[in-house]
Scaffold this active site. Structure first.
Site, PDB file in Angstrom:
ATOM      1  N   LYS A   9       0.937  -1.187   0.092  1.00 48.73           N
ATOM      2  CA  LYS A   9       0.195   0.104   0.207  1.00 48.73           C
ATOM      3  C   LYS A   9       0.845   1.084   0.148  1.00 48.73           C
ATOM      4  O   LYS A   9       1.780   1.363   0.715  1.00 48.73           O
ATOM      5  CB  LYS A   9      -0.918   0.069   1.194  1.00 48.73           C
ATOM      6  CG  LYS A   9      -1.972   1.043   1.307  1.00 48.73           C
ATOM      7  CD  LYS A   9      -2.700   1.082   2.688  1.00 48.73           C
ATOM      8  CE  LYS A   9      -3.665   2.145   2.734  1.00 48.73           C
ATOM      9  NZ  LYS A   9      -3.279   3.464   2.812  1.00 48.73           N
ATOM     10  N   ASN A 190       6.735   6.029  -0.987  1.00 44.27           N
ATOM     11  CA  ASN A 190       8.014   5.446  -1.485  1.00 44.27           C
ATOM     12  C   ASN A 190       8.849   4.949  -0.286  1.00 44.27           C
ATOM     13  O   ASN A 190       9.818   4.885  -0.109  1.00 44.27           O
ATOM     14  CB  ASN A 190       8.879   6.586  -1.915  1.00 44.27           C
ATOM     15  CG  ASN A 190       8.172   6.928  -3.577  1.00 44.27           C
ATOM     16  OD1 ASN A 190       7.930   6.265  -4.199  1.00 44.27           O
ATOM     17  ND2 ASN A 190       8.105   8.538  -3.752  1.00 44.27           N
ATOM     18  N   ARG A 191       7.922   4.636   1.001  1.00 47.86           N
ATOM     19  CA  ARG A 191       8.502   4.184   2.062  1.00 47.86           C
ATOM     20  C   ARG A 191       9.541   5.262   2.645  1.00 47.86           C
ATOM     21  O   ARG A 191      10.233   4.865   3.465  1.00 47.86           O
ATOM     22  CB  ARG A 191       9.212   2.810   1.903  1.00 47.86           C
ATOM     23  CG  ARG A 191       8.021   1.838   1.596  1.00 47.86           C
ATOM     24  CD  ARG A 191       7.085   1.671   2.342  1.00 47.86           C
ATOM     25  NE  ARG A 191       6.338   0.506   2.307  1.00 47.86           N
ATOM     26  CZ  ARG A 191       5.233   0.515   1.525  1.00 47.86           C
ATOM     27  NH1 ARG A 191       4.676   1.394   1.388  1.00 47.86           N
ATOM     28  NH2 ARG A 191       4.406  -0.637   1.408  1.00 47.86           N
ATOM     29  N   MET A 192       9.334   6.354   2.384  1.00 50.19           N
ATOM     30  CA  MET A 192      10.220   7.633   2.858  1.00 50.19           C
ATOM     31  C   MET A 192       9.308   8.077   4.044  1.00 50.19           C
ATOM     32  O   MET A 192       9.091   9.282   4.139  1.00 50.19           O
ATOM     33  CB  MET A 192      10.666   8.697   1.998  1.00 50.19           C
ATOM     34  CG  MET A 192      11.354   7.835   0.744  1.00 50.19           C
ATOM     35  SD  MET A 192      12.914   7.115   1.399  1.00 50.19           S
ATOM     36  CE  MET A 192      13.780   8.639   1.844  1.00 50.19           C
TER      37      MET A 192
END
Length: 212
Positions: A9, A190-192
């Site tokens: 997600k 972006n998982r940042m």
């Protein structure tokens, strides 16, 4: 059937910046909790409680937050339960709140102590009568022969306390987790993700940003 490895997600609902953080982690937590309530998150006060046993084997389960103030986070349970025994043995625990509707999580680590008996008495008397009876009927975490055994114990206690006030069992009450660190996590694309940790150093809360 979906492959678990393919489930993902993208988090896009918010961001967290250091200049917008409150100086007190408790105020920051209360702000987020109020936003979770307004957003009608499912079970917003539900929190994972992590402990370790005498062999250092970890355990976790869900409890409900019942109070938060400048000293810490309060929940109630059976002192003789597995978690109660582990809390007594180590006096340490961790909490993890997750509000997926807001793509947020809060991680808390600290030391544990029992709340004063008067506070436990007050909260116990505020509970529904059936919950009060349940605290007496269940020897939490102990092996039982059947569900019927529990039902019978509950019904016996219901008759015993009919038309009477139900006292708080001495084996049931509250715990206060006094935090040494509180981390706020906001999901981002972006998982940042944004991660900020409040850490108690010399009685002051120091804020640090952590890599996602």
């Amino acid at each position: 059937m979906n492959k678990l490895a393919d489930i993902r997600k993208e988090y896009t609902k918010g961001y967290l910046q250091k200049e917008n953080l409150k100086t007190s982690p408790f105020q920051q937590f209360n702000d987020w909790l109020q936003e979770a309530l307004i957003a009608q998150c499912n079970e917003p006060t539900a929190v994972t409680l992590a402990t370790v046993d005498k062999d250092l084997m970890p355990n976790c389960r869900i409890v409900l937050l019942k109070d938060v103030h400048s000293d810490g986070f309060v929940f109630f349970t059976n002192y003789n339960s597995q978690k109660g025994q582990e809390l007594s043995a180590t006096n340490k625990a961790a909490l993890n709140f997750f509000w997926p509707e807001l793509e947020r999580q809060v991680r808390i680590r600290g030391t544990i102590k029992k709340v004063p008996s008067l506070k436990s008495d007050e909260y116990f008397q505020s509970r529904p009568r059936e919950s009060q009876l349940g605290a007496w009927a269940s020897n939490q975490s102990q092996v039982v022969d059947s569900s019927q055994q529990l039902t019978n114990q509950f019904e016996q206690l219901k008759k015993q306390y009919e038309d009477q006030s139900i006292p708080r069992p001495l084996h049931w009450g509250g715990y206060l987790l006094e935090p040494i660190s509180i981390e706020f996590w906001q999901g981002k694309a972006n998982r940042m993700h944004d991660r900020f940790q409040y850490r108690l150093e010399d009685n002051n809360w120091i804020i640090r940003q952590l890599a996602p």
